[in-house]
Design an enzyme around this catalytic site. Structure first.
Site, PDB file in Angstrom:
ATOM      1  CD  GLU A 149     -15.472   4.882   4.035  1.00 29.70           C
ATOM      2  OE1 GLU A 149     -16.234   4.906   4.997  1.00 29.70           O
ATOM      3  OE2 GLU A 149     -14.331   5.380   4.047  1.00 29.70           O
ATOM      4  CB  SER A 167     -11.601   9.692   0.497  1.00 30.83           C
ATOM      5  OG  SER A 167     -11.734   8.413  -0.074  1.00 30.83           O
ATOM      6  CB  SER A 183      -4.273   7.435   0.171  1.00 32.03           C
ATOM      7  OG  SER A 183      -4.843   7.441   1.462  1.00 32.03           O
ATOM      8  NE  ARG A 211      -3.826  -0.116   2.199  1.00 28.58           N
ATOM      9  CZ  ARG A 211      -4.794   0.138   3.083  1.00 28.58           C
ATOM     10  NH1 ARG A 211      -4.884  -0.617   4.169  1.00 28.58           N
ATOM     11  NH2 ARG A 211      -5.641   1.121   2.888  1.00 28.58           N
TER      12      ARG A 211
END
Length: 468
Positions: free
Chosen positions: A326, A207, A178, A132
């Site tokens: 998500e 996000s 991210s 990740r």
């Protein structure tokens, strides 16, 4: 996509024999709990988290902060307020070793905290955690004056050589993979000598609600934050240096973890109430009200909480989920049971989550007879009659709950490693059984079985409703 564990137990996902009708109390928000732990640990005085989520991700965060010197006491309120954690800040120190598991918040939020510690802090975690991305946090911290050893990988494992302080100042970060890269630097920013100015340089930023949550919680802790939504420069956030205040914070229910239960109402044409649903929140899961209503249900928010009711029909949809990625696995599961095609867009970054969620959803739904294809930034789902079979989860909690949703309408679905839901939703199988009226039963027949099922449901946080 992380390989599955062959030895993982297979959980027979229960099918719904009737429309569900239940009240389900979901545990607290992981995102709020872990941000609250970090902010309280960096504060000038003690703070409290009430009704925190106790799951693998949050316990990893608490344990990591303890290894850095923070005192975290656990207790139960005598006034009906439930569990609480009392966080007592202390001098951050190394040497220390942090196990991040596969928790994105731990692996990304804590390196900036470790830069403020006195001594080296090693970070390690699960094999998938090595895959990740962490480059945004690593490169950003280096630009702000931190010394980090990662053998130029941009991933775990790594060591942060804390010096007890960090200069801070302006930094450019590509957070396309991210939004946690931005949140990580902002959360510790008040403790940097010059604060921090984070400038996102990438073309996309997923996000965004999670960044707004970070900003909101920083401000509640006394930090001064300038953000684009305040009329400032796009993609630039500034945090002024200063002391953070200890807070007495009650954690909201995790709205994203309410998703499978709301989906159950939609899939079965039933009704589910989630108590304590906030009227105003920065949680991405609040978008479920609009998304699932668009797929054929209706909802009402009142003093009981949020009540969602299915209509008996599921419509496909074309939706951009870039802000709420998500939620994609659960939406994909519902879309596979719809009466028309769905297109889920804006979620290419999910290939870098707990597993490659787009590849995993495509493979597992298609293994049950579905018709899912990957696009550049999402999924195209054409509903087809599904059949039973094994639904593998790749140690991803949201894949596991998606499999449970499919099992409501498809007999014979076996979900691999349902225990992985403990990452953010401990006790999920009991909650699910309670919602369906199938709680643990010692007496297999008659009124005794019914009473035992009701007792098991209450223990799992589920209240069965009288039929109208």
């Amino acid at each position: 996509m992380t390989e599955h564990t062959e030895s993982a137990a297979l959980w027979p996902a229960p099918s719904a024999s009737a429309p569900v009708d239940a009240t389900v109390t979901v545990p607290g928000s992981k995102s709020v709990t872990n941000r609250g732990l970090v902010l309280a640990s960096l504060s000038a005085d003690p703070g409290w988290l009430r009704r925190p989520l106790r799951s693998r991700d949050t316990l990893l965060m608490a344990d990591a902060l303890r290894t850095l010197g923070v005192h975290i006491e656990e207790g139960v309120g005598q006034d009906g307020t439930g569990e609480f954690w009392r966080i007592i800040p202390a001098g951050l120190h190394g040497p220390a070793t942090v196990d991040v598991g596969n928790a994105g918040t731990v692996m990304r939020f804590l390196p900036p905290v470790a830069a403020l510690a006195d001594g080296p802090v090693e970070f390690d975690g699960d094999p998938r955690a090595y895959e990740r991305p962490l480059h945004g946090v690593i490169d950003g911290l280096r630009a702000l004056g931190a010394r980090i050893d990662d053998d130029k990988r941009g991933t775990l494992p790594l060591t942060v050589h804390g010096s007890g302080t960090l200069d801070g100042g302006p930094v450019e970060v590509d957070a396309s993979s991210s939004s946690q890269f931005v949140s990580a630097l902002l959360l510790s920013g008040p403790r940097f000598n010059q604060g921090v100015e984070v400038r996102h340089t990438g073309e996309t930023l997923p996000s965004m609600p999670h960044i707004r949550m970070t900003i909101d919680m920083l401000r509640q802790a006394g930090a001064q934050v300038d953000a684009p939504e305040d009329g400032g420069e796009p993609n630039v956030w500034r945090v002024t240096p200063g002391a953070l205040l200890g807070r007495d914070l009650t954690v909201e229910p995790d709205l994203s973890n309410a998703q499978p239960f709301l989906a159950a109402a939609l899939v079965t044409g039933g009704r589910v109430t989630i108590p304590d649903w906030p009227e105003h929140t920065t949680q991405p899961g609040d978008a479920l009200r609009e998304i699932f209503t668009g797929m054929g249900g209706s909802c009402e928010l009142d003093e009981r909480g949020l009540t969602f009711t299915g209509s008996g029909r599921i419509r496909g949809l074309d939706v951009d989920l870039s802000d709420v990625g998500e939620l994609t696995p659960g939406i994909a599961a519902v879309a596979a049971l719809a009466d028309s095609e769905s297109v889920l867009r804006g979620v290419g970054h999910l290939r870098l989550h707990e597993t490659d969620r787009l590849a995993a959803l495509t493979k597992e739904i298609n293994n049950l007879g579905g018709d899912v294809t990957e696009t550049v930034d999402g999924l195209r789902i054409r509903p087809r009659p599904l059949r039973g079979g094994t639904f593998r989860t790749y140690d991803d909690h949201r894949l596991a709950t998606a499999g449970a949703v499919l099992g409501l309408a498809v007999e014979g679905v076996l979900v691999e490693n349902i225990a992985t839901t403990g990452k953010t939703l401990p006790g999920f199988p009991a909650l699910w059984a309670g919602m369906l009226g199938d709680g643990p039963a010692d007496d297999a027949s008659g009124d005794g079985a019914a009473a035992s099922r009701a007792t098991g449901a209450r223990a799992a946080g589920v209240r069965l409703e009288e039929r109208a």
